[in-house]
Design a protein around this motif. Structure first.
Motif, PDB file in Angstrom:
ATOM      1  N   ASP A  60      -2.330 -19.700 -18.400  1.00 57.83           N
ATOM      2  CA  ASP A  60      -3.610 -19.308 -17.818  1.00 57.83           C
ATOM      3  C   ASP A  60      -3.477 -19.114 -16.315  1.00 57.83           C
ATOM      4  O   ASP A  60      -3.528 -20.085 -15.548  1.00 57.83           O
ATOM      5  N   GLU A  61      -3.298 -17.879 -15.880  1.00 59.61           N
ATOM      6  CA  GLU A  61      -3.123 -17.561 -14.463  1.00 59.61           C
ATOM      7  C   GLU A  61      -2.201 -18.550 -13.763  1.00 59.61           C
ATOM      8  O   GLU A  61      -2.569 -19.130 -12.746  1.00 59.61           O
TER       9      GLU A  61
ATOM     10  N   SER B 232      -9.920 -17.373 -20.129  1.00 59.31           N
ATOM     11  CA  SER B 232      -9.572 -18.784 -20.377  1.00 59.31           C
ATOM     12  C   SER B 232     -10.176 -19.257 -21.681  1.00 59.31           C
ATOM     13  O   SER B 232      -9.546 -20.000 -22.440  1.00 59.31           O
TER      14      SER B 232
END
Ligand SMILES: Nc1ncnc2c1ncn2[C@@H]1O[C@H](COP(=O)(O)OP(=O)(O)OP(=O)(O)O)[C@@H](O)[C@H]1O
Ligand SMILES: [Mg+2]
Lengths: 246, 254
Positions: free
Chosen positions: A153-154, A42
Motif C-alpha cells: 500500500d503506497e 487501500s
C-alpha cells in the motif's frame, strides 16, 4: 490467482468506497492499483488481505483456496516497525507469531534482510535506521514467510526520489526472481507505469475500475528512459484527464 | 560547566534560603513555637529520629503497597476495558466517581469497613492513585498503531499474542508516566488516610508524628516531620522518574 466479481464496499457511516469492481488477477502478475486519493485503493487491498469484508460481490480464490495466515505479505504505507525490536526481531515477527522456532526462523530472517540489501543491520533498532532502510525492513518482514501474494500500500510514498527509484528497481528484480503475485497500490502515474505489467486505473469515489492496461516495457537499465515508458505515462495521463471531473 | 552550575543551583538556592531563614529568626527573636529556625528543626530531627524514622518507614510501606496494588488494578482494568467495550462502558463512570470523590470524605468509611488498619490505609492510597495508572495505560493501549494490529491478525496472532507482544509493550511508556504520577498520589493518599485514622486514635506514619507534635506544640518537630514528608515525595518522584528513563532507554536503545 483470484477473481473479483462485483465487489462493493460501503462503510457503516454510509461512505461508499468501492462499487462494481470486476477483475481477474493472474498468478505471477505485477498489478498496480492506480487512482486519486480517497478512491478506495487501500480499502480494496484490505479486502484482498481479508482484513475487511466486502459488502457486495465476492472474491474467489481459484483452486489454491484462500491464503492461510502468513501466506500474504502486506507492506503498509509507513514501515510500522516495533520500535523496541531490532531489524532481525522485526522481520522474525510473522514467523514468531506462527510458532516458528528461532533456530529455524533466523536463517530465513537473515536471507530476507539480505534480499532487501540490509545485511549487517540485523541488530539496528528502527530509530537508528533511515526512512528508506526502515521501509526495507518492512518489506523484508513481508517477504520472510515467502508469501505467494504480496500486497503493498503506497510503500514508497514517503521516500525521496533517489531512494524510491532504488527500491523500485529492487522490487522489480525481486518480482522477476521469485515470480510472486504483487498488488501494488500507488497514486503515482510514474510508479505504476514503471513497475506493473497490469495497471488498473480507478475512478474517484466510489472507486470503480475505469481501464485496465497491460503494458510491456523493456527490462534492464534503459527501462526508465525508454520511449515505451514515456508513451505509457502519457497514455495514463490522458486516461485520467477523461476520468477526473473537470 | 553550565550543566554543573545547573545541577548545583537548587542546592545553593536552598542553602542560601536556609541561612536567610535562620538569620531572620535570630534577628527578630521569633520564638521557636511560632516559627522555628533551621537549627531548631535540625535539633528536633536529631532528638526524635527514632520516632520520625519509624513513621517514615510506615508511611512508605503503605505507599509502596498501594502503588503495587494500583499497578495491578489499574493495568488489569485498562486491559479489560480495551478488550471489552461493554466492560468499559460499565466500569468507566464508576472509576471516575471513585477518582473525583475526595479521599478525606470516604476514608472514615473505608477505615470502618476494612477494619485492619494497615490494609485500610493502603485501600485509601489506592483509591487516590490507581486512576492515574488506569487512564495512562488505557491511553497507551489505545495508541497501538492499527496497522500493527492488522499485521498481527494477518499472521494469525491470538488475542494474548496481540496483548503481550504488541499492546502492552506499546503502552509501557504511558504506563510508566502513570506510575510516576501515581507514586506521589499514593503518598498523599497514605498521609491523608493516616490523618483520618490518627484522629480516630490509630497512631501510624508521618501524619501521626505531625498530629502528635502539634498537640504538644512541638513546632520544630512538626516541621521536621513535614520536611521528611516532602523529601519522601521528591524521592519517590525521582526514583520513578529514573525507573522510567532507564526502562525506556533500555527498550529503545539503538
Ligand atoms: N473504516 C472506515 N470507515 C469509514 N470510511 C472509511 C473507512 N476507511 C476508509 N473510508 C473512506 O473510504 C474512502 C476510500 O478510502 P481509502 O483509504 O481506501 O482511499 P485510498 O484510495 O487508499 O486513498 P489514499 O490514496 O489517500 O490512501 C475514503 O473516502 C475514506 O474516507
Ligand atoms: Mg490509502
Amino acid at each position: 490467482m483470484f477473481t473479483l466479481s462485483g465487489i462493493g464496499k460501503q462503510f457503516g457511516n454510509g461512505t461508499k468506497a468501492l462499487e462494481g469492481i470486476n477483475a481477474e488477477i493472474a498468478p505471477g502478475s505485477f498489478v498496480a492499483l492506480l487512482g486519486p486519493s480517497g478512491c478506495g485503493k487501500s480499502t480494496l487491498l484490505r479486502l484482498l488481505a481479508g482484513l475487511d469484508t466486502p459488502s457486495r460481490g465476492e472474491i474467489s480464490w481459484g483452486h489454491a483456496g484462500r491464503p492461510a495466515a502468513g501466506e500474504i505479505g502486506y507492506v503498509f504505507q509507513d514501515p510500522t516497525l516495533l520500535p523496541w525490536a531490532d531489524a532481525a526481531e522485526n522481520v522474525y515477527l510473522p514467523l514468531r507469531l506462527r510458532g516458528v522456532s528461532r533456530a529455524e526462523g533466523m536463517p530465513r530472517v537473515m536471507a530476507a534482510l539480505a534480499q532487501v540489501g540490509l545485511d549487517g543491520f540485523e541488530h539496528a533498532k528502527p530509530k537508528a535506521l533511515s526512512g528508506g532502510m526502515r521501509m526495507r525492513v518492512s518489506i523484508a518482514r513481508a517477504l520472510v514467510s515467502e508469501p505467494a501474494l504480496l500486497l503493498m500500500d503506497e510503500p514508497f510514498g514517503a521516500l525521496d526520489e533517489f531512494t524510491r527509484h532504488k527500491l523500485q528497481d529492487d522490487l522489480l528484480g525481486l518480482w522477476r526472481r521469485t515470480g510472486k503475485t504483487v498488488v501494488f497500490v500507488t497514486h503515482s502515474i510514474y510508479e505504476a507505469a514503471y513497475l506493473a505489467n497490469r495497471i488498473m486505473i480507478m475512478t474517484p469515489r466510489p472507486g470503480r475500475i475505469a481501464t485496465i492496461l497491460t503494458p510491456e516495457l523493456p527490462e534492464g537499465a534503459g527501462r526508465r528512459n525508454s520511449a515505451a515508458y514515456h508513451r505509457l505515462v502519457a497514455e495514463i495521463t490522458g486516461d485520467f484527464q477523461r476520468i477526473m471531473p473537470a | 560547566m553550565s550543566r554543573n552550575v545547573e545541577r548545583v543551583a537548587p542546592f545553593a538556592f536552598g542553602l542560601i534560603a536556609l541561612v536567610l531563614w535562620q538569620g531572620a529568626v535570630w534577628v527578630t527573636h521569633t520564638p521557636s513555637y511560632v516559627v522555628p529556625g533551621p537549627v531548631d528543626i535540625a535539633r528536633a530531627f536529631w532528638e526524635a529520629q527514632g520516632a520520625l524514622g519509624a513513621g517514615l518507614l510506615s508511611t512508605l510501606a503503605v505507599t509502596g503497597a498501594a502503588l503495587l496494588s494500583s499497578t495491578v488494578l489499574g493495568v488489569f482494568l485498562a486491559v479489560a476495558m480495551a478488550a471489552s467495550p461493554l466492560f468499559r462502558s460499565a466500569v468507566q463512570p464508576w472509576a471516575v466517581v471513585v477518582q473525583v470523590t475526595p479521599v478525606v470524605a470516604i476514608a472514615p468509611l473505608i477505615i470502618i469497613w476494612v477494619g485492619q488498619p494497615f490494609l485500610a490505609l493502603v485501600v485509601c492510597a489506592v483509591v487516590v492513585s490507581f486512576f492515574a495508572i488506569l487512564s495512562n495505560t488505557a491511553a497507551g493501549l489505545a495508541a497501538t498503531p492499527p496497522e500493527l494490529m492488522d499485521l498481527f491478525r494477518l499472521n494469525g496472532a491470538t488475542r494474548w499474542q496481540v496483548l503481550f507482544q504488541l499492546s502492552l509493550p506499546y503502552a509501557l511508556p504511558y504506563f510508566l508516566t502513570g506510575l510516576r504520577l501515581a507514586g506521589t498520589l499514593a503518598l498523599v493518599g497514605a498521609v491523608v488516610a493516616e490523618f483520618v485514622a490518627g484522629s480516630g486514635g490509630f497512631a501510624s506514619g508521618l501524619a501521626w508524628e505531625i498530629i502528635e507534635a502539634s498537640y504538644r506544640l512541638q513546632i520544630p518537630r512538626m516541621f521536621a516531620a513535614l520536611l521528611l514528608l516532602g523529601a519522601a515525595g521528591v524521592g519517590i518522584y525521582a526514583l520513578l522518574g529514573t525507573l522510567e528513563r532507564v526502562v525506556l532507554a533500555w527498550r529503545n536503545g539503538a
